[in-house]
Design an enzyme around this catalytic site. Structure first.
Site, PDB file in Angstrom:
ATOM      1  N   ASP A 140       0.841  -1.208   0.000  1.00 10.83           N
ATOM      2  CA  ASP A 140       0.000   0.000   0.000  1.00 10.83           C
ATOM      3  C   ASP A 140       0.867   1.245   0.000  1.00 10.83           C
ATOM      4  O   ASP A 140       1.259   1.727   1.025  1.00 10.83           O
ATOM      5  CB  ASP A 140      -0.886  -0.069   1.258  1.00 10.83           C
ATOM      6  CG  ASP A 140      -1.958   0.994   1.307  1.00 10.83           C
ATOM      7  OD1 ASP A 140      -2.077   1.766   0.345  1.00 10.83           O
ATOM      8  OD2 ASP A 140      -2.667   1.060   2.321  1.00 10.83           O
ATOM      9  N   GLU A 198      -2.833  10.453   0.455  1.00 12.51           N
ATOM     10  CA  GLU A 198      -4.041   9.618   0.460  1.00 12.51           C
ATOM     11  C   GLU A 198      -4.313   9.064   1.842  1.00 12.51           C
ATOM     12  O   GLU A 198      -5.459   8.916   2.249  1.00 12.51           O
ATOM     13  CB  GLU A 198      -3.895   8.455  -0.543  1.00 12.51           C
ATOM     14  CG  GLU A 198      -5.189   7.677  -0.801  1.00 12.51           C
ATOM     15  CD  GLU A 198      -5.521   6.588   0.210  1.00 12.51           C
ATOM     16  OE1 GLU A 198      -6.697   6.206   0.302  1.00 12.51           O
ATOM     17  OE2 GLU A 198      -4.622   6.125   0.935  1.00 12.51           O
ATOM     18  N   GLU A 199      -3.248   8.759   2.589  1.00 15.73           N
ATOM     19  CA  GLU A 199      -3.439   8.067   3.866  1.00 15.73           C
ATOM     20  C   GLU A 199      -3.944   8.980   4.981  1.00 15.73           C
ATOM     21  O   GLU A 199      -4.383   8.498   6.013  1.00 15.73           O
ATOM     22  CB  GLU A 199      -2.136   7.388   4.318  1.00 15.73           C
ATOM     23  CG  GLU A 199      -1.679   6.252   3.412  1.00 15.73           C
ATOM     24  CD  GLU A 199      -2.547   5.007   3.498  1.00 15.73           C
ATOM     25  OE1 GLU A 199      -3.558   5.018   4.218  1.00 15.73           O
ATOM     26  OE2 GLU A 199      -2.215   4.016   2.822  1.00 15.73           O
TER      27      GLU A 199
END
Ligand SMILES: *[C@@H]1O[C@H](CO)[C@@H](O)[C@H](O)[C@H]1NC(C)=O
Ligand SMILES: *[C@@H]1O[C@H](CO)[C@@H](O)[C@H](O)[C@H]1NC(C)=O
Ligand SMILES: *[C@@H]1O[C@H](CO)[C@@H](O)[C@H](O)[C@H]1NC(C)=O
Length: 451
Positions: A176, A217-218
């Site tokens: 990820d 994004e995280e």
């Protein structure tokens, strides 16, 4: 100082300090000092593959959210070395004072003067309008975990019976989301190397494909939101047929993902000596009944005021993720706070806000608790109309809702590796999973272009 293995890494001007992990078991040792034949053998497998060495180079650079500068530079240098035109989009960090630490989204497309555009060469001022955008994120969750290679342990025997495809690649971001970054780049490179790869009756045009790698994004999704509102996006999205979002889906095509909604609850009490609590008002005691109710709200039937359910996603779930209150055991607490996250199986953020508010006010009729709701969203449906893929629904959030996509543009969510390890200490995937995803991405691109 970590040695950088592999041709791709050796070619690239990167220099990473790993002083903090020196001495860890995972640390590859210099060959000359301490020969490690198994490591060398695994490392050679990686070096022999453009995809695997690209993946390794990107994973070896730490890029926890808000600290994506170094990995961004690396990705840009790789793309430029392959004759991509790269456009960057600055994404400010909230609260950052040092503007030299510029985080950027990376948008890239084949340089049509180098790759030939089949009559579509655009002038340098205009940018191509691709049909398929492949996108993933370059930030990771903390902490950084160094890249390492191993063979799965077999009970009772050594690891020698394992094959090349079983080699386990571990470390932060290996799944990820750097697996998708590497696979998406390699997908486009492979199509550029063989423009007839689509089949006998159709030829891929270099201007059909573009890549987007976003930051943030995280944590906040600010990278994708910046792209969504940029001129870069509005000037290039007219011909989109599909956007391929890369996230770990175990090599399956996601039919949708759950929504998310958050509430922050604050209680303001009155401090007093704990021997005379009636002289104060405990903020902890004020907040606890609300947390108790919310904690169970996923199990309450909808018609009794519970959270939405659906056949597709099952139950909504609740996580009381953060709570604090008070200053010492012998003081009646003056302040308490809790942050709660809901993963939504149905409904909209507005509907869930009402459900949550009603549940809290039932135990807080005087509305003493202060509620601050985040912007959330309901479940996100995705396209899965491609034959030959198993399908899956996932419970995590993605950047999909952070980009405004025109009606009719397909949204696919696909990538190698499992979300179950993605944020853990054991983040990792096998060589086989990574290579299968390259074939999966090619099929998705093909399907998108031919549809
Ligand atoms: C990039 O383009 C140049 C020609 O301008 C060519 O010589 C070079 O081989 C290309 N590099 C790659 C990696 O395709
Ligand atoms: C800002 O960041 C750069 C790069 O990390 C560093 O070289 C520079 O010293 C920093 N400046 C300040 C004022 O902190
Ligand atoms: C609600 O939360 C947001 C995000 O954390 C924050 O910016 C805002 O100030 C908060 N509002 C109130 C009234 O506390």
């Amino acid at each position: 100082m970590k040695l950088l293995w592999g041709a791709a890494a050796a070619l690239l001007p990167i220099c990473v300090s790993f002083a903090d992990v020196t001495g860890s078991e995972q640390q590859p040792l210099p060959v000359s000092d301490s020969p490690d034949p198994e490591h060398d053998r695994l490392s050679d497998v990686i070096a022999a593959s453009p995809l695997l060495s690209l993946h390794r180079a990107i994973c070896e650079v730490e890029s926890v959210s808000d600290d994506e500068v170094a990995v961004g530079k690396l990705v840009i240098s790789i793309l430029e070395a392959h004759n991509f035109t790269v456009k960057t989009l600055s994404v400010p960090s909230p609260g950052a004072t040092n503007t030299t630490k510029e985080r950027v989204d990376i948008y890239a497309y084949p340089d049509l003067s180098k790759y030939g555009g089949d009559g579509q060469i655009t002038s340098s001022e205009t940018i191509p309008k691709p049909k398929v955008l492949l996108s993933s994120h370059i930030d990771t969750v903390p902490p950084h975990i160094p890249y390492s290679l191993s063979l799965p342990k077999r009970k009772g025997s050594g690891s020698s019976s394992a094959s090349r495809k079983d080699i386990l690649i571990s470390g932060r971001g290996t799944v990820d989301d750097k697996a998708c970054v590497a696979v998406q780049i390699q997908t486009v490179l492979d199509f550029l190397a063989d423009p007839a790869a689509l089949g006998t009756d159709s030829v891929i045009n270099p201007s059909d494909l573009a890549l987007l790698f976003v930051v943030g994004e995280e944590n906040r999704g600010d990278g994708m939101r910046a792209f969504s509102t940029s001129d870069l996006y509005s000037n290039s999205n007219a011909n989109y047929k599909a956007i391929l979002f890369g996230e770990p889906t175990e090599g399956k095509l996601a039919t949708g993902h759950k929504g998310i909604f958050m509430v922050s609850i604050k209680a303001y009490g009155k401090a007093a000596h704990s021997g005379y609590p009636w002289l104060g008002r405990s903020a902890n005691s004020m907040i606890l009944p609300a947390l108790n109710v919310l904690d169970k709200l996923g199990d309450v039937p909808e018609e009794e005021g519970g959270l939405p359910r659906s056949e597709k996603y099952g139950k909504s779930t609740v996580n009381v993720g953060l709570m604090y209150g008070g200053v010492a055991g012998n003081v009646v607490p003056e302040f308490a706070r809790a942050d709660v996250t809901f993963r939504l199986a149905g409904g909209t953020a507005e509907q869930v806000q009402k459900v949550v508010t009603d549940a809290i006010r039932a135990v807080d009729p005087d509305e003493l608790l202060e509620l601050n709701f985040s912007q959330g969203y309901g479940p996100v449906p995705l396209d899965a109309d491609v034959e030959g893929f198993d399908t899956i629904t996932v419970n995590y959030g993605t950047d999909v809702p952070n980009i405004e996509v025109a009606e009719g543009v397909k949204k696919y969510l696909y990538g190698p590796g499992s979300i179950l390890v993605a944020h853990g200490k054991n983040e990792g995937l096998t060589v086989g999973e990574l290579e299968d995803a390259l074939e999966g991405y090619k099929r998705l691109v093909k399907h998108s272009l031919e549809s």
